[in-house]
Motif scaffolding. Structure first.
Motif, PDB file in Angstrom:
ATOM      1  N   ILE A   1     -34.499   9.450  18.546  1.00  0.00           N
ATOM      2  CA  ILE A   1     -33.917   9.318  19.866  1.00  0.00           C
ATOM      3  C   ILE A   1     -33.096  10.571  20.138  1.00  0.00           C
ATOM      4  O   ILE A   1     -32.322  11.004  19.291  1.00  0.00           O
ATOM      5  CB  ILE A   1     -33.081   8.035  20.013  1.00  0.00           C
ATOM      6  N   ILE A   2     -33.361  11.164  21.274  1.00  0.00           N
ATOM      7  CA  ILE A   2     -32.653  12.372  21.659  1.00  0.00           C
ATOM      8  C   ILE A   2     -31.635  11.994  22.718  1.00  0.00           C
ATOM      9  O   ILE A   2     -32.005  11.523  23.795  1.00  0.00           O
ATOM     10  CB  ILE A   2     -33.628  13.431  22.226  1.00  0.00           C
ATOM     11  N   ASN A   3     -30.371  12.155  22.418  1.00  0.00           N
ATOM     12  CA  ASN A   3     -29.315  11.803  23.354  1.00  0.00           C
ATOM     13  C   ASN A   3     -28.895  13.004  24.182  1.00  0.00           C
ATOM     14  O   ASN A   3     -28.757  14.105  23.653  1.00  0.00           O
ATOM     15  CB  ASN A   3     -28.100  11.273  22.589  1.00  0.00           C
ATOM     16  N   GLY A   4     -28.719  12.770  25.457  1.00  0.00           N
ATOM     17  CA  GLY A   4     -28.296  13.858  26.320  1.00  0.00           C
ATOM     18  C   GLY A   4     -28.001  13.352  27.710  1.00  0.00           C
ATOM     19  O   GLY A   4     -27.689  12.171  27.894  1.00  0.00           O
TER      20      GLY A   4
ATOM     21  N   PHE B   1     -27.521  16.619  23.720  1.00  0.00           N
ATOM     22  CA  PHE B   1     -26.275  16.645  22.957  1.00  0.00           C
ATOM     23  C   PHE B   1     -26.557  16.554  21.462  1.00  0.00           C
ATOM     24  O   PHE B   1     -26.016  17.273  20.654  1.00  0.00           O
ATOM     25  CB  PHE B   1     -25.382  15.459  23.332  1.00  0.00           C
ATOM     26  N   GLU B   2     -27.420  15.629  21.112  1.00  0.00           N
ATOM     27  CA  GLU B   2     -27.689  15.379  19.701  1.00  0.00           C
ATOM     28  C   GLU B   2     -28.923  14.502  19.590  1.00  0.00           C
ATOM     29  O   GLU B   2     -29.467  14.064  20.599  1.00  0.00           O
ATOM     30  CB  GLU B   2     -26.506  14.663  19.064  1.00  0.00           C
TER      31      GLU B   2
ATOM     32  N   PHE C   1     -33.436  17.494  30.431  1.00  0.00           N
ATOM     33  CA  PHE C   1     -32.258  16.919  29.791  1.00  0.00           C
ATOM     34  C   PHE C   1     -31.352  18.000  29.213  1.00  0.00           C
ATOM     35  O   PHE C   1     -31.827  18.989  28.659  1.00  0.00           O
ATOM     36  CB  PHE C   1     -32.676  15.993  28.644  1.00  0.00           C
ATOM     37  N   ARG C   2     -30.071  17.764  29.322  1.00  0.00           N
ATOM     38  CA  ARG C   2     -29.124  18.566  28.574  1.00  0.00           C
ATOM     39  C   ARG C   2     -28.905  17.800  27.273  1.00  0.00           C
ATOM     40  O   ARG C   2     -28.317  16.707  27.281  1.00  0.00           O
ATOM     41  CB  ARG C   2     -27.797  18.680  29.335  1.00  0.00           C
TER      42      ARG C   2
ATOM     43  N   LEU D   1     -36.016   9.903  24.995  1.00  0.00           N
ATOM     44  CA  LEU D   1     -34.863  10.675  25.418  1.00  0.00           C
ATOM     45  C   LEU D   1     -33.955   9.629  26.051  1.00  0.00           C
ATOM     46  O   LEU D   1     -34.423   8.769  26.805  1.00  0.00           O
ATOM     47  CB  LEU D   1     -35.258  11.696  26.493  1.00  0.00           C
ATOM     48  N   TYR D   2     -32.679   9.703  25.758  1.00  0.00           N
ATOM     49  CA  TYR D   2     -31.756   8.701  26.289  1.00  0.00           C
ATOM     50  C   TYR D   2     -30.615   9.393  27.015  1.00  0.00           C
ATOM     51  O   TYR D   2     -29.941  10.257  26.443  1.00  0.00           O
ATOM     52  CB  TYR D   2     -31.205   7.860  25.133  1.00  0.00           C
ATOM     53  N   CYS D   3     -30.426   9.027  28.260  1.00  0.00           N
ATOM     54  CA  CYS D   3     -29.325   9.602  29.024  1.00  0.00           C
ATOM     55  C   CYS D   3     -28.090   8.744  28.777  1.00  0.00           C
ATOM     56  O   CYS D   3     -28.033   7.597  29.209  1.00  0.00           O
ATOM     57  CB  CYS D   3     -29.638   9.644  30.519  1.00  0.00           C
TER      58      CYS D   3
END
Lengths: 168, 168
Positions: free
Chosen positions: B146-149, A141-142, A138-139, B109-111
């Motif tokens: 939750i990790i956004n990316g 962001f936050e 994953f890249r 992880l959330y795309c």
DNA sequence: TTGTATGCAAATAATTTGCACCAAA
DNA sequence: TTTGGTGCAAATTATTTGCATACAA
């Protein structure tokens, strides 16, 4: 819900929120209106978490100077988030806003008893998050972390309550 | 939104979700109805995140056998969470449910591009969370991260897209 | 002028709730 | 029987949106 005033200090910024917002508006050809000016001031007058409803309640009533309609409040809060002035997240179903501009990145401890929000910063968490992201391609962001529990005050009062009950 | 089937393996449990729920109901003097039996089966037939609406859409239509009214679906989902069968959290404003019973604790992880949710486990995170809690005098119950990316697929396709645009 | 912004009220969306009737235990 | 459960429709809550009017640039 309450929060210690500026518990994490601040970040160096050269512009006031008002100036920063004006810059944002100009860059997009949007307009600086009395309502927007008024809301920037109100929102940045206290470092506290709030939702749209709380903000609306703190506004002058219809007819009074400074009144802003609910629709405009909702529209303006979105602009603030777009402009990087505010952050928002969900808590107990509500959309909660907090200062972003001039304030360091952080996460929250939430007392499910008294609903107090406490901010904390952790570089280790950021590192961990980036490592997890990398591991999964994953890249990042936050991230958003909320730790739910009971604050020391509530732990104490609950203990007291328990003892009282035990005496019955 | 999609998720790999049982990507994190499972946890040893001696009862099926159905049996576990029955136990819960009996312990509280609640009743085991056809609707509840039906929903337990449907919800545990796939290891996938879902919301109330998706569940309702997957139910037989009014009049058909197996039909459950929306009101009952909402009421039952709450029971499932209380019973420890499901977990829920907020994502893009929706309430998302996932399996809890028989499934290990994890985060996501959330795309933000394709809305894919990927699960991951991190003991280091749990330790970090407990340390932060202790530092602030909190008795920690749980956390939500939750990790956004952007997932690798979306990173790739966006790169491709960019190149196409660059050619214009 | 010209295109945004605002206020108001109606429209949404996601749940929740009141109630009469149904059904487990 | 007794008490909890269900379906249905109305009520809520939090926002969002359409539209006519007001105003910044």
């Amino acid at each position: 819900m309450s929060i210690d005033q500026a518990s994490l200090g601040s970040v160096e910024v050269s512009l006031t929120p008002q100036q920063r917002f004006e810059e944002y508006l100009q860059s997009r050809g949007l307009r600086h209106t009395d309502q927007r000016r008024y809301l920037v001031d109100l929102v940045f007058s206290r470092h506290e978490h709030f939702d749209a409803d709380m903000l609306i309640d703190n506004l002058p009533r219809k007819g009074k100077p400074g009144y802003v309609s609910p629709a405009t409040v909702y529209r303006t809060l979105k602009e603030f988030v777009d402009a990087g002035l505010l952050n928002s997240f969900q808590l107990d179903g509500r959309t909660v806003f907090e200062h972003d501009y001039g304030y360091p990145q952080h996460d929250h401890l939430y007392c499910t008893q008294c609903r107090k929000l406490v901010e904390f910063q952790s570089d280790a968490l950021t590192e961990l998050r980036d490592a997890v992201g990398a591991e999964h391609g994953f890249r990042v962001f936050e991230h958003r972390l909320i730790i739910n529990g009971m604050c020391s005050d509530c732990v104490k009062s609950r203990r007291r309550t328990k003892r009282k009950q035990d005496l019955v």
